[in-house]
Design a protein around this motif. Structure first.
Motif, PDB file in Angstrom:
ATOM      1  N   PHE A   4      53.186  56.318  78.430  1.00 45.84           N
ATOM      2  CA  PHE A   4      53.551  55.728  79.724  1.00 45.84           C
ATOM      3  C   PHE A   4      52.530  54.667  80.100  1.00 45.84           C
ATOM      4  O   PHE A   4      51.327  54.906  80.118  1.00 45.84           O
ATOM      5  N   TYR A   5      53.035  53.462  80.356  1.00 49.72           N
ATOM      6  CA  TYR A   5      52.188  52.376  80.817  1.00 49.72           C
ATOM      7  C   TYR A   5      52.750  51.851  82.126  1.00 49.72           C
ATOM      8  O   TYR A   5      53.856  51.312  82.171  1.00 49.72           O
ATOM      9  N   GLY A   6      51.978  52.029  83.212  1.00 50.86           N
ATOM     10  CA  GLY A   6      52.382  51.469  84.486  1.00 50.86           C
ATOM     11  C   GLY A   6      52.190  49.960  84.483  1.00 50.86           C
ATOM     12  O   GLY A   6      51.570  49.395  83.576  1.00 50.86           O
ATOM     13  N   VAL A   7      52.718  49.308  85.507  1.00 56.90           N
ATOM     14  CA  VAL A   7      52.600  47.852  85.610  1.00 56.90           C
ATOM     15  C   VAL A   7      51.127  47.440  85.643  1.00 56.90           C
ATOM     16  O   VAL A   7      50.730  46.452  85.008  1.00 56.90           O
ATOM     17  N   LYS A   8      50.314  48.180  86.347  1.00 56.43           N
ATOM     18  CA  LYS A   8      48.884  47.856  86.439  1.00 56.43           C
ATOM     19  C   LYS A   8      48.228  47.903  85.060  1.00 56.43           C
ATOM     20  O   LYS A   8      47.470  47.005  84.681  1.00 56.43           O
ATOM     21  N   ASP A   9      48.510  48.957  84.299  1.00 57.11           N
ATOM     22  CA  ASP A   9      47.934  49.080  82.959  1.00 57.11           C
ATOM     23  C   ASP A   9      48.411  47.954  82.051  1.00 57.11           C
ATOM     24  O   ASP A   9      47.627  47.363  81.304  1.00 57.11           O
TER      25      ASP A   9
ATOM     26  N   LYS B  20      45.176  45.713  82.197  1.00 62.96           N
ATOM     27  CA  LYS B  20      44.393  46.230  81.071  1.00 62.96           C
ATOM     28  C   LYS B  20      44.826  45.637  79.734  1.00 62.96           C
ATOM     29  O   LYS B  20      43.988  45.263  78.917  1.00 62.96           O
ATOM     30  N   LYS B  21      46.137  45.533  79.504  1.00 60.90           N
ATOM     31  CA  LYS B  21      46.608  45.050  78.210  1.00 60.90           C
ATOM     32  C   LYS B  21      46.785  43.532  78.196  1.00 60.90           C
ATOM     33  O   LYS B  21      46.106  42.822  77.462  1.00 60.90           O
ATOM     34  N   ALA B  22      47.704  43.022  79.018  1.00 60.85           N
ATOM     35  CA  ALA B  22      47.927  41.575  79.046  1.00 60.85           C
ATOM     36  C   ALA B  22      46.684  40.836  79.529  1.00 60.85           C
ATOM     37  O   ALA B  22      46.299  39.797  78.974  1.00 60.85           O
TER      38      ALA B  22
ATOM     39  N   MET C 144      51.696  35.183  72.848  1.00 63.04           N
ATOM     40  CA  MET C 144      53.018  35.710  72.508  1.00 63.04           C
ATOM     41  C   MET C 144      53.086  37.198  72.846  1.00 63.04           C
ATOM     42  O   MET C 144      54.077  37.688  73.418  1.00 63.04           O
ATOM     43  N   MET C 145      52.026  37.945  72.525  1.00 61.81           N
ATOM     44  CA  MET C 145      52.001  39.367  72.851  1.00 61.81           C
ATOM     45  C   MET C 145      51.899  39.588  74.355  1.00 61.81           C
ATOM     46  O   MET C 145      52.505  40.523  74.895  1.00 61.81           O
ATOM     47  N   ILE C 146      51.171  38.719  75.045  1.00 61.55           N
ATOM     48  CA  ILE C 146      51.087  38.825  76.507  1.00 61.55           C
ATOM     49  C   ILE C 146      52.487  38.724  77.117  1.00 61.55           C
ATOM     50  O   ILE C 146      52.854  39.503  78.000  1.00 61.55           O
ATOM     51  N   SER C 147      53.280  37.766  76.632  1.00 60.56           N
ATOM     52  CA  SER C 147      54.630  37.585  77.175  1.00 60.56           C
ATOM     53  C   SER C 147      55.489  38.829  76.932  1.00 60.56           C
ATOM     54  O   SER C 147      56.322  39.187  77.778  1.00 60.56           O
TER      55      SER C 147
ATOM     56  N   ALA D 145      44.418  37.992  77.539  1.00 59.18           N
ATOM     57  CA  ALA D 145      44.187  36.661  78.110  1.00 59.18           C
ATOM     58  C   ALA D 145      42.702  36.301  78.056  1.00 59.18           C
ATOM     59  O   ALA D 145      42.327  35.177  77.710  1.00 59.18           O
ATOM     60  N   VAL D 146      41.854  37.263  78.390  1.00 65.46           N
ATOM     61  CA  VAL D 146      40.402  37.038  78.324  1.00 65.46           C
ATOM     62  C   VAL D 146      39.978  36.748  76.885  1.00 65.46           C
ATOM     63  O   VAL D 146      39.210  35.815  76.615  1.00 65.46           O
ATOM     64  N   LEU D 147      40.485  37.552  75.943  1.00 65.32           N
ATOM     65  CA  LEU D 147      40.142  37.357  74.533  1.00 65.32           C
ATOM     66  C   LEU D 147      40.647  36.014  74.017  1.00 65.32           C
ATOM     67  O   LEU D 147      39.976  35.358  73.208  1.00 65.32           O
TER      68      LEU D 147
END
Length: 348
Positions: A71-76, A80-82, A135-138, A86-88
């Motif tokens: 389970f991944y909430g919108v915040k996570d 955390k992921k997207a 691409m993964m962020i999208s 973006a930072v990387l």
């Protein structure tokens, strides 16, 4: 059961990582070779095979992110992921543009740093492999909108059928000449099909195979393996045929959105899922290094090139695998070292 499934995904991740390294190694000197030479045909074969790495990575992400077990909430997802990707993305552009700046010998002043490092990084210029991150962020951004429908097997299969037809078969067919192609191309271009284009198809494909694929009998696995080999052979033959015909490198089927790539990725994923992979420390450790290897391998490859090592030191069937193994191994060791540093480990 979950341990086995995690283990097979680690195996796919390692295979995909080696492929990503392989596509950059095999392309290194490819365009310098005579398209009629054996070396070109072999090197082009390695390149054709290696493009499967990115779709396989996307399939792994889809199998995990869309799984009901995770389970991944919108915040996570968004922070955390997207957000981390973006930072990387910008950090590694800064890194590679700093390397380019040092090599250029330009003076270290504010204007040069602003133009050649900061601005080039903001414009996403300077290195060729970081396109994978946005691409993964999208894909992460759309997960909350598709998570519910991907719980349904029938809806996933329907989506994949549409993706295969609209996003894979038609674009592949339009690469070639056939009667009434102009009409088909015009109709295809006038119907917006964004929903069924791009890597979202592989994202959902990975999830569907991971969650809903039943266990196949050995005789069917033999057919799957044969389909993988056949699709790869067709790709290599067609790319080499058109290269020789035109006198220059042709990538007509060397495309992740071509039918052959879709079939090969599907088959590889299915075969890995059916291999009795037990969870070993070396497998999970190797898988944990793959993201860092993806980020850093162009740097190691560049250093080796500066040292005079490329894929022309021996026949292609020896040189390409040797350089791939060397680059992957050296990068993995470097990543292993960097993972020991508390701050740096967050960047790989």
């Amino acid at each position: 059961m979950e341990k086995e499934r995690t283990a097979y995904l680690d195996l796919v991740r390692i295979i995909a990582c080696v492929m990503v390294v392989g596509v950059h190694v095999s392309a290194l000197c490819l365009e310098t070779l005579d398209v009629r030479s054996v070396n070109f045909k072999i090197m082009n074969g390695f390149d054709c095979f290696s493009i499967l790495g990115v779709p396989l990575f996307v399939m792994i992400s889809g199998s995990l992110i869309l799984s009901e077990e995770h389970f991944y909430g919108v915040k996570d997802l968004y922070l955390k992921k997207a957000g981390r990707l973006a930072v990387l993305y910008f950090f590694w552009f800064l890194f590679y543009n700093t390397v380019n700046f040092i090599e250029s010998g330009a003076a270290w002043n504010f204007e040069n740093i602003k133009q050649e490092i900061v601005l080039e990084s903001l414009l996403s210029r300077g290195i060729y492999h970081l396109w994978f991150l946005p691409m993964m962020i999208s894909l992460y951004l759309i997960v909350p909108f598709i998570k519910e429908f991907t719980k349904d097997r029938e809806k996933c299969v329907l989506f994949l059928l549409l993706f295969f037809g609209i996003g894979i078969v038609l674009p592949t067919a339009l690469k070639f000449e056939f009667p009434y192609k102009t009409i088909v191309a015009s109709l295809y271009g006038h119907f917006p099909n964004v929903m069924f284009l791009g890597y979202i198809g592989y994202f959902i494909l990975g999830h569907t195979l991971h969650e809903f694929l039943p266990e196949l009998k050995p005789k069917y696995l033999g057919i799957v393996a044969a389909a993988a080999v056949f699709s790869f052979a067709v790709e290599v033959y067609v790319c080499n045929f058109y290269s020789e015909k035109t006198g220059e490198l042709s990538i007509i089927l060397n495309d992740t959105m071509a039918v052959n790539a879709f079939v090969a990725c599907t088959c590889i994923f299915i075969l890995c899922k059916h291999i009795e992979v037990k969870e070993h420390k070396w497998l999970s450790k190797g898988a944990s290094l793959t993201f860092g290897v993806y980020l850093l391998h162009p740097f190691i490859l560049h250093l080796l090139n500066l040292a005079g090592l490329d894929t022309l030191f021996a026949p292609a069937f020896l040189a390409v695998p040797a350089v791939v193994v060397l680059v992957a191994a050296v990068t993995a060791v470097l990543v292993l070292i960097l993972q020991k540093a508390p701050v740096l480990r967050r960047l790989i």
